[in-house]
Design a protein around this motif. Structure first.
Motif, PDB file in Angstrom:
ATOM      1  N   LEU A   1      97.182   3.377 161.538  1.00  0.00           N
ATOM      2  CA  LEU A   1      98.452   2.655 161.524  1.00  0.00           C
ATOM      3  C   LEU A   1      98.955   2.472 160.099  1.00  0.00           C
ATOM      4  O   LEU A   1     100.123   2.697 159.795  1.00  0.00           O
ATOM      5  CB  LEU A   1      98.277   1.296 162.203  1.00  0.00           C
ATOM      6  CG  LEU A   1      99.427   0.292 162.093  1.00  0.00           C
ATOM      7  CD1 LEU A   1     100.669   0.840 162.776  1.00  0.00           C
ATOM      8  CD2 LEU A   1      99.021  -1.038 162.711  1.00  0.00           C
TER       9      LEU A   1
ATOM     10  N   LEU B   1      94.169  -0.115 158.675  1.00  0.00           N
ATOM     11  CA  LEU B   1      94.406  -0.621 160.021  1.00  0.00           C
ATOM     12  C   LEU B   1      94.368   0.555 160.983  1.00  0.00           C
ATOM     13  O   LEU B   1      95.161   1.490 160.854  1.00  0.00           O
ATOM     14  CB  LEU B   1      95.769  -1.324 160.115  1.00  0.00           C
ATOM     15  CG  LEU B   1      96.055  -2.437 159.103  1.00  0.00           C
ATOM     16  CD1 LEU B   1      97.396  -3.086 159.412  1.00  0.00           C
ATOM     17  CD2 LEU B   1      94.950  -3.484 159.112  1.00  0.00           C
TER      18      LEU B   1
ATOM     19  N   GLU C   1      94.597   1.911 166.989  1.00  0.00           N
ATOM     20  CA  GLU C   1      94.388   1.362 168.328  1.00  0.00           C
ATOM     21  C   GLU C   1      95.020  -0.014 168.506  1.00  0.00           C
ATOM     22  O   GLU C   1      95.105  -0.535 169.618  1.00  0.00           O
ATOM     23  CB  GLU C   1      92.879   1.261 168.629  1.00  0.00           C
ATOM     24  CG  GLU C   1      92.116   0.267 167.782  1.00  0.00           C
ATOM     25  CD  GLU C   1      91.554   0.863 166.511  1.00  0.00           C
ATOM     26  OE1 GLU C   1      90.534   0.344 166.014  1.00  0.00           O
ATOM     27  OE2 GLU C   1      92.126   1.847 165.999  1.00  0.00           O
ATOM     28  N   HIS C   2      95.471  -0.616 167.418  1.00  0.00           N
ATOM     29  CA  HIS C   2      96.012  -1.961 167.479  1.00  0.00           C
ATOM     30  C   HIS C   2      97.520  -1.943 167.733  1.00  0.00           C
ATOM     31  O   HIS C   2      98.220  -0.993 167.390  1.00  0.00           O
ATOM     32  CB  HIS C   2      95.730  -2.708 166.181  1.00  0.00           C
ATOM     33  CG  HIS C   2      94.281  -2.977 165.942  1.00  0.00           C
ATOM     34  ND1 HIS C   2      93.575  -3.901 166.650  1.00  0.00           N
ATOM     35  CD2 HIS C   2      93.405  -2.421 165.068  1.00  0.00           C
ATOM     36  CE1 HIS C   2      92.323  -3.926 166.233  1.00  0.00           C
ATOM     37  NE2 HIS C   2      92.191  -3.034 165.273  1.00  0.00           N
ATOM     38  N   SER C   3      98.007  -3.033 168.301  1.00  0.00           N
ATOM     39  CA  SER C   3      99.439  -3.245 168.451  1.00  0.00           C
ATOM     40  C   SER C   3     100.073  -3.438 167.078  1.00  0.00           C
ATOM     41  O   SER C   3      99.593  -4.246 166.277  1.00  0.00           O
ATOM     42  CB  SER C   3      99.689  -4.482 169.322  1.00  0.00           C
ATOM     43  OG  SER C   3     100.977  -5.010 169.104  1.00  0.00           O
TER      44      SER C   3
ATOM     45  N   GLU D   1     101.346  -7.053 166.628  1.00  0.00           N
ATOM     46  CA  GLU D   1     100.269  -8.019 166.436  1.00  0.00           C
ATOM     47  C   GLU D   1      99.688  -7.926 165.029  1.00  0.00           C
ATOM     48  O   GLU D   1      99.474  -8.952 164.359  1.00  0.00           O
ATOM     49  CB  GLU D   1      99.153  -7.785 167.454  1.00  0.00           C
ATOM     50  CG  GLU D   1      97.968  -8.726 167.272  1.00  0.00           C
ATOM     51  CD  GLU D   1      96.763  -8.335 168.102  1.00  0.00           C
ATOM     52  OE1 GLU D   1      95.859  -9.174 168.250  1.00  0.00           O
ATOM     53  OE2 GLU D   1      96.718  -7.188 168.589  1.00  0.00           O
ATOM     54  N   MET D   2      99.443  -6.706 164.560  1.00  0.00           N
ATOM     55  CA  MET D   2      98.833  -6.544 163.251  1.00  0.00           C
ATOM     56  C   MET D   2      99.761  -6.994 162.134  1.00  0.00           C
ATOM     57  O   MET D   2      99.331  -7.591 161.149  1.00  0.00           O
ATOM     58  CB  MET D   2      98.405  -5.095 163.037  1.00  0.00           C
ATOM     59  CG  MET D   2      97.295  -4.630 163.972  1.00  0.00           C
ATOM     60  SD  MET D   2      95.866  -5.745 163.970  1.00  0.00           S
ATOM     61  CE  MET D   2      95.220  -5.464 162.331  1.00  0.00           C
TER      62      MET D   2
ATOM     63  N   THR E   1      98.733  -9.908 159.430  1.00  0.00           N
ATOM     64  CA  THR E   1      98.661  -9.651 157.988  1.00  0.00           C
ATOM     65  C   THR E   1      99.446 -10.669 157.165  1.00  0.00           C
ATOM     66  O   THR E   1      99.298 -10.722 155.935  1.00  0.00           O
ATOM     67  CB  THR E   1      99.180  -8.236 157.640  1.00  0.00           C
ATOM     68  OG1 THR E   1     100.536  -8.091 158.114  1.00  0.00           O
ATOM     69  CG2 THR E   1      98.307  -7.166 158.271  1.00  0.00           C
TER      70      THR E   1
ATOM     71  N   HIS F   1      94.018 -10.382 159.768  1.00  0.00           N
ATOM     72  CA  HIS F   1      93.732  -9.060 160.335  1.00  0.00           C
ATOM     73  C   HIS F   1      92.311  -8.598 160.035  1.00  0.00           C
ATOM     74  O   HIS F   1      91.781  -7.728 160.732  1.00  0.00           O
ATOM     75  CB  HIS F   1      94.720  -8.029 159.793  1.00  0.00           C
ATOM     76  CG  HIS F   1      94.720  -7.905 158.304  1.00  0.00           C
ATOM     77  ND1 HIS F   1      95.135  -8.925 157.467  1.00  0.00           N
ATOM     78  CD2 HIS F   1      94.347  -6.888 157.476  1.00  0.00           C
ATOM     79  CE1 HIS F   1      95.035  -8.544 156.214  1.00  0.00           C
ATOM     80  NE2 HIS F   1      94.541  -7.318 156.190  1.00  0.00           N
TER      81      HIS F   1
ATOM     82  N   ARG G   1      89.629  -8.366 162.869  1.00  0.00           N
ATOM     83  CA  ARG G   1      89.820  -7.506 164.029  1.00  0.00           C
ATOM     84  C   ARG G   1      88.988  -6.231 163.925  1.00  0.00           C
ATOM     85  O   ARG G   1      88.875  -5.640 162.848  1.00  0.00           O
ATOM     86  CB  ARG G   1      91.296  -7.136 164.180  1.00  0.00           C
ATOM     87  CG  ARG G   1      92.189  -8.307 164.553  1.00  0.00           C
ATOM     88  CD  ARG G   1      91.823  -8.852 165.945  1.00  0.00           C
ATOM     89  NE  ARG G   1      92.818  -9.759 166.453  1.00  0.00           N
ATOM     90  CZ  ARG G   1      92.815 -11.079 166.265  1.00  0.00           C
ATOM     91  NH1 ARG G   1      91.847 -11.619 165.535  1.00  0.00           N
ATOM     92  NH2 ARG G   1      93.761 -11.838 166.778  1.00  0.00           N
TER      93      ARG G   1
ATOM     94  N   GLY H   1      88.132  -2.365 164.012  1.00  0.00           N
ATOM     95  CA  GLY H   1      88.975  -1.242 163.626  1.00  0.00           C
ATOM     96  C   GLY H   1      89.698  -1.436 162.321  1.00  0.00           C
ATOM     97  O   GLY H   1      90.393  -0.532 161.845  1.00  0.00           O
ATOM     98  N   VAL H   2      89.553  -2.628 161.711  1.00  0.00           N
ATOM     99  CA  VAL H   2      90.120  -2.888 160.383  1.00  0.00           C
ATOM    100  C   VAL H   2      89.006  -2.712 159.358  1.00  0.00           C
ATOM    101  O   VAL H   2      87.948  -3.329 159.463  1.00  0.00           O
ATOM    102  CB  VAL H   2      90.722  -4.296 160.292  1.00  0.00           C
ATOM    103  CG1 VAL H   2      91.183  -4.589 158.863  1.00  0.00           C
ATOM    104  CG2 VAL H   2      91.880  -4.445 161.269  1.00  0.00           C
TER     105      VAL H   2
END
Length: 333
Positions: free
Chosen positions: A222, A254, A257-259, A262-263, A267, A272, A275, A277-278
């Motif tokens: 992302l 990031l 897979e995250h929205s 939302e991310m 931030t 963040h 979470r 995946g970060v």
């Protein structure tokens, strides 16, 4: 000893720069410094040359003059001659600050360091926010000129260019690119409005990130953010552990897979990092790649680089530029 000369470099093309703001800055500076001058830039890159020339023409300090004289004469100079310090104030956004910092960092330092001071007047103002938080610039300028404390800040280098606030790949450069068309907005609201419009349409890219030759991420991406500045885009705390003068680049990735919405919200406060995946790492060299052969969207200091390359490498340049801080913020850091 406070500053005795102030050179203001103002970019009229920056988000909120106006003659009224610059005149207010002159007034604030003259409350403690008599020699205040203003240079308006007329195009990209000009601020670098102006800052470099100012640094190279700055008179030597008392200590430097004393070293060049016999012992008896040096004592006389130290007692009789006041110290002189030129301060260069950058008025504009992160791009303007980067240009001024590049000029000061590349100047011949025979006359001693010429420090940078920032007045936020751009779209994001991440550099100012990192160094001074939400403090009004008027109080920061007055305090820094009255009781100057110099911090030697790190820069970075990418594609032969110096970087001040930081660099990123993914959604950030896309938002910066689209913000240019939002002429109904000014300042930070322009970038935020572009993000709101882009979020429903944005798709992550396949990427890979290495730090000092260590693979830290591979897959859907992302956003990748690199630098010494805690904040990007004005108020997004992407690198909450970063220090601007520790000789390292902080890196945050990031995962895709995250929205996005939302991310971006997380931030704003640095939440963040909790979470999955970060990824958050530190190092001296960061390589950012797009692995499907398509061009990588990439920016630094709010400037989107031309599309074409599929990868970029960012290297740290430690203790590259002197900058003024206030005593309280220096103690807190």
């Amino acid at each position: 000893m406070g500053a005795t000369r102030v050179l203001i470099i103002a970019n009229p093309a920056a988000g909120t720069v106006t003659p009224a703001l610059v005149w207010e800055l002159v007034r604030v500076c003259r409350s403690g410094v008599r020699d205040v001058s203003v240079r308006w830039t007329t195009g990209p890159g000009e601020a670098t040359g102006i800052a470099r020339k100012a640094a190279e023409s700055a008179p030597p300090s008392v200590a430097e003059r004393a070293l060049a004289l016999p012992t008896a004469m040096s004592a006389t100079v130290s007692a009789a001659a006041p110290a002189r310090r030129t301060v260069v104030v950058a008025v504009g956004g992160d791009g303007t600050v980067r240009e001024v910092a590049a000029g000061l960092a590349s100047a011949w330092r025979g006359a001693g360091p010429t420090p940078l001071l920032i007045v936020p007047a751009g779209t994001a103002n991440s550099c100012y926010h990192t160094l001074f938080g939400t403090a009004p610039w008027q109080s920061v300028v007055s305090s820094a000129l009255r009781e100057p404390v110099v911090r030697w800040l790190d820069l970075a280098r990418v594609a032969g260019r110096l970087v001040f606030a930081g660099a990123s790949a993914g959604i950030s450069p896309r938002a910066i690119h689209e913000a240019r068309a939002l002429t109904s907005h000014v300042g930070p609201s322009r970038y935020h409005a572009a993000l709101v419009d882009l979020i429903p349409r944005y798709r992550p890219y396949p990427g890979r990130v290495t730090v000092d030759d260590r693979l830290i991420h591979s897959g859907s991406t992302l956003l990748v953010n690199v630098g010494g500045s805690r904040y990007r885009g004005g108020h997004f705390e992407l690198l909450p552990r970063s220090l601007p003068d520790d000789g390292l680049l902080d890196v945050c990735v990031l995962g895709g897979e995250h929205s996005v919405a939302e991310m971006m919200e997380l931030t704003r406060t640095g939440a963040h990092l909790s979470r999955p995946g970060v990824v958050y790492e530190r190092g001296r060299r960061v390589r950012i790649e797009r692995t499907d052969g398509r061009p990588l969207w990439f920016e630094h200091d709010g400037e989107v680089l031309p599309l074409g390359p599929t990868e970029y490498t960012v290297d740290v340049v430690p203790a590259a530029v002197p900058a003024l801080a206030t005593p309280s913020l220096t103690a807190a850091a």
